[in-house]
Design a protein around this motif. Structure first.
Motif, PDB file in Angstrom:
ATOM      1  N   ASP A 189       0.859  -1.183   0.000  1.00  0.00           N
ATOM      2  CA  ASP A 189       0.000   0.000   0.000  1.00  0.00           C
ATOM      3  C   ASP A 189       0.902   1.241   0.000  1.00  0.00           C
ATOM      4  O   ASP A 189       1.323   1.712   1.049  1.00  0.00           O
ATOM      5  CB  ASP A 189      -0.911   0.009   1.223  1.00  0.00           C
ATOM      6  N   PRO A 190       1.202   1.782  -1.183  1.00  0.00           N
ATOM      7  CA  PRO A 190       2.119   2.919  -1.252  1.00  0.00           C
ATOM      8  C   PRO A 190       1.520   4.225  -0.734  1.00  0.00           C
ATOM      9  O   PRO A 190       2.245   5.217  -0.603  1.00  0.00           O
ATOM     10  CB  PRO A 190       2.442   3.018  -2.747  1.00  0.00           C
ATOM     11  N   PHE A 191       0.231   4.237  -0.440  1.00  0.00           N
ATOM     12  CA  PHE A 191      -0.433   5.444   0.053  1.00  0.00           C
ATOM     13  C   PHE A 191      -0.604   5.445   1.572  1.00  0.00           C
ATOM     14  O   PHE A 191      -0.980   6.461   2.154  1.00  0.00           O
ATOM     15  CB  PHE A 191      -1.812   5.592  -0.601  1.00  0.00           C
ATOM     16  N   ALA A 192      -0.345   4.325   2.210  1.00  0.00           N
ATOM     17  CA  ALA A 192      -0.680   4.164   3.621  1.00  0.00           C
ATOM     18  C   ALA A 192       0.072   5.140   4.514  1.00  0.00           C
ATOM     19  O   ALA A 192      -0.500   5.700   5.452  1.00  0.00           O
ATOM     20  CB  ALA A 192      -0.417   2.729   4.062  1.00  0.00           C
ATOM     21  N   ALA A 193       1.357   5.356   4.250  1.00  0.00           N
ATOM     22  CA  ALA A 193       2.151   6.210   5.134  1.00  0.00           C
ATOM     23  C   ALA A 193       1.630   7.644   5.137  1.00  0.00           C
ATOM     24  O   ALA A 193       1.504   8.267   6.198  1.00  0.00           O
ATOM     25  CB  ALA A 193       3.620   6.176   4.715  1.00  0.00           C
ATOM     26  N   GLN A 194       1.318   8.179   3.950  1.00  0.00           N
ATOM     27  CA  GLN A 194       0.825   9.550   3.911  1.00  0.00           C
ATOM     28  C   GLN A 194      -0.585   9.657   4.470  1.00  0.00           C
ATOM     29  O   GLN A 194      -0.969  10.693   5.027  1.00  0.00           O
ATOM     30  CB  GLN A 194       0.903  10.109   2.493  1.00  0.00           C
ATOM     31  N   LEU A 195      -1.377   8.601   4.355  1.00  0.00           N
ATOM     32  CA  LEU A 195      -2.714   8.604   4.937  1.00  0.00           C
ATOM     33  C   LEU A 195      -2.652   8.515   6.460  1.00  0.00           C
ATOM     34  O   LEU A 195      -3.451   9.134   7.163  1.00  0.00           O
ATOM     35  CB  LEU A 195      -3.540   7.449   4.379  1.00  0.00           C
ATOM     36  N   ALA A 196      -1.698   7.765   6.979  1.00  0.00           N
ATOM     37  CA  ALA A 196      -1.573   7.613   8.433  1.00  0.00           C
ATOM     38  C   ALA A 196      -1.118   8.909   9.082  1.00  0.00           C
ATOM     39  O   ALA A 196      -1.680   9.357  10.086  1.00  0.00           O
ATOM     40  CB  ALA A 196      -0.597   6.485   8.755  1.00  0.00           C
ATOM     41  N   GLY A 197      -0.094   9.532   8.521  1.00  0.00           N
ATOM     42  CA  GLY A 197       0.440  10.761   9.096  1.00  0.00           C
ATOM     43  C   GLY A 197       0.969  10.550  10.510  1.00  0.00           C
ATOM     44  O   GLY A 197       1.058   9.428  11.021  1.00  0.00           O
ATOM     45  N   GLY A 198       1.297  11.637  11.166  1.00  0.00           N
ATOM     46  CA  GLY A 198       1.838  11.558  12.519  1.00  0.00           C
ATOM     47  C   GLY A 198       0.861  10.998  13.516  1.00  0.00           C
ATOM     48  O   GLY A 198       1.238  10.247  14.424  1.00  0.00           O
ATOM     49  N   ALA A 199      -0.423  11.329  13.374  1.00  0.00           N
ATOM     50  CA  ALA A 199      -1.419  10.830  14.320  1.00  0.00           C
ATOM     51  C   ALA A 199      -1.563   9.321  14.217  1.00  0.00           C
ATOM     52  O   ALA A 199      -1.707   8.628  15.233  1.00  0.00           O
ATOM     53  CB  ALA A 199      -2.766  11.503  14.061  1.00  0.00           C
TER      54      ALA A 199
ATOM     55  N   ALA B  38      -3.167  12.515  -5.915  1.00  0.00           N
ATOM     56  CA  ALA B  38      -3.193  11.115  -6.348  1.00  0.00           C
ATOM     57  C   ALA B  38      -4.462  10.822  -7.133  1.00  0.00           C
ATOM     58  O   ALA B  38      -5.543  11.324  -6.820  1.00  0.00           O
ATOM     59  CB  ALA B  38      -3.108  10.193  -5.131  1.00  0.00           C
ATOM     60  N   ARG B  39      -4.321  10.005  -8.153  1.00  0.00           N
ATOM     61  CA  ARG B  39      -5.463   9.646  -9.008  1.00  0.00           C
ATOM     62  C   ARG B  39      -5.867   8.212  -8.741  1.00  0.00           C
ATOM     63  O   ARG B  39      -5.032   7.313  -8.643  1.00  0.00           O
ATOM     64  CB  ARG B  39      -5.102   9.820 -10.484  1.00  0.00           C
ATOM     65  N   SER B  40      -7.168   7.997  -8.616  1.00  0.00           N
ATOM     66  CA  SER B  40      -7.661   6.645  -8.388  1.00  0.00           C
ATOM     67  C   SER B  40      -7.527   5.816  -9.662  1.00  0.00           C
ATOM     68  O   SER B  40      -7.492   6.349 -10.774  1.00  0.00           O
ATOM     69  CB  SER B  40      -9.123   6.685  -7.933  1.00  0.00           C
ATOM     70  N   ARG B  41      -7.479   4.500  -9.474  1.00  0.00           N
ATOM     71  CA  ARG B  41      -7.332   3.579 -10.609  1.00  0.00           C
ATOM     72  C   ARG B  41      -8.672   3.018 -11.059  1.00  0.00           C
ATOM     73  O   ARG B  41      -8.736   2.159 -11.939  1.00  0.00           O
ATOM     74  CB  ARG B  41      -6.377   2.446 -10.226  1.00  0.00           C
ATOM     75  N   ALA B  42      -9.736   3.485 -10.445  1.00  0.00           N
ATOM     76  CA  ALA B  42     -11.104   3.156 -10.858  1.00  0.00           C
ATOM     77  C   ALA B  42     -11.913   4.438 -10.751  1.00  0.00           C
ATOM     78  O   ALA B  42     -11.511   5.392 -10.076  1.00  0.00           O
ATOM     79  CB  ALA B  42     -11.698   2.079  -9.957  1.00  0.00           C
ATOM     80  N   ALA B  43     -13.047   4.484 -11.433  1.00  0.00           N
ATOM     81  CA  ALA B  43     -13.948   5.629 -11.263  1.00  0.00           C
ATOM     82  C   ALA B  43     -14.405   5.640  -9.814  1.00  0.00           C
ATOM     83  O   ALA B  43     -15.045   4.705  -9.346  1.00  0.00           O
ATOM     84  CB  ALA B  43     -15.130   5.501 -12.205  1.00  0.00           C
ATOM     85  N   ARG B  44     -14.056   6.696  -9.086  1.00  0.00           N
ATOM     86  CA  ARG B  44     -14.298   6.753  -7.649  1.00  0.00           C
ATOM     87  C   ARG B  44     -15.335   7.821  -7.335  1.00  0.00           C
ATOM     88  O   ARG B  44     -15.264   8.938  -7.842  1.00  0.00           O
ATOM     89  CB  ARG B  44     -12.995   7.060  -6.896  1.00  0.00           C
TER      90      ARG B  44
END
Length: 271
Positions: A29-39, A121-127
């Motif tokens: 999950d290459p997006f997980a770290a930025q989604l998690a953040g410091g909190a 970031a762009r989704s890989r499906a219609a979101r």
């Protein structure tokens, strides 16, 4: 400022980031770290401190649902709904069919925070981001977002039910049933009663209460949540999968072993 239950999504994202950094990772999950953040990282540190024996339940659950969603689109399903989507990044990281549509339902502030963290970031499906509280009339919001109830749908309800009262769980499943065409699929997880009462889990449960997101719901009849509505449910013990994938520190016990604290993963299909 996210509410307490929404904050658990940051914790899960931090776990996914941690897993993605492993050489033997179950998913990436290459997006997980930025989604998690410091909190999220702080919540994970507190979680690890409260639970010295860390079992990879979230990690196994994540891979299980990744594969279950792939099974759904291999079966021709093209409409997907993620309820309480939180910081889930599957719309961005999975290899969706070109015509797939993914609806993410969550509170507007959660979806806004997620969009901010993901930047461009762009989704890989219609979101389709559907801002609605699951305690309100979220089906109306989903239908207004161009959800087609005549199409088969794959629903994902991940890491949510333990935070809800039993009446809310029943109402949620009734609404999913009403919106599902025959051939739809429903993916969900639930904890067993023994898990809520296990001494080894007491520190984790205490931490969740202090976070403001106590676990209040459990059942040892997970298939019964939807089976009465005309769905066929396949129930999987995550510890069995973890053992198969080389990530479980104990022998996997048979499903009929009494007195064992358990969680359950469910993949149900509507007849």
């Amino acid at each position: 400022m996210l509410n307490s239950v929404a904050t658990t999504g940051l914790l899960v994202a931090a776990m996914r980031a941690e897993e993605s950094a492993r050489a033997d990772r179950l998913f990436d999950d290459p997006f997980a770290a930025q989604l998690a953040g410091g909190a999220g990282r702080a919540a994970l540190a507190a979680y690890r401190s409260a639970s010295p024996l860390s079992l990879p339940i979230i990690e196994v659950r994540t891979r299980y649902y990744d594969e279950a969603l792939a099974r759904a689109w291999d079966a021709g399903i093209r409409q997907f709904v993620v309820l309480a989507a939180g910081m889930d990044a599957r719309a961005y990281r999975l290899s969706w069919p070109a015509d797939a549509r993914v609806f993410e339902v969550d509170q507007p502030d959660v979806l806004a925070a997620k969009a901010e963290r993901l930047g461009g970031a762009r989704s890989r499906a219609a979101r389709f981001a559907v801002g609605a509280d699951l305690g309100d009339d979220w089906p109306a919001a989903l239908l207004a977002a161009d959800f087609d109830r005549s199409q088969r749908t794959a629903w994902l309800v991940e890491g949510l039910l333990q935070y809800l009262d039993a009446s809310v769980v029943a109402a949620l499943f009734a609404r999913v049933e009403q919106l599902s065409a025959p051939g739809s699929r429903l993916l969900y997880d639930v904890v067993g009663r023994g898990l809520l009462e296990a001494p080894a889990l007491a520190p984790t449960l205490r931490m969740m209460r202090e976070l403001g997101a106590p676990w209040v719901y459990a059942t040892d009849e997970p298939g019964g949540l939807i089976g009465a509505h005309g769905w066929d449910a396949v129930v999987t013990d995550p510890s069995v999968l973890a053992a198969e994938w080389g990530r479980w520190p104990f022998p996997a016990l048979p499903p009929d072993a009494p007195g064992v604290p358990r969680g359950y993963l469910v993949e149900a299909s509507k007849r």
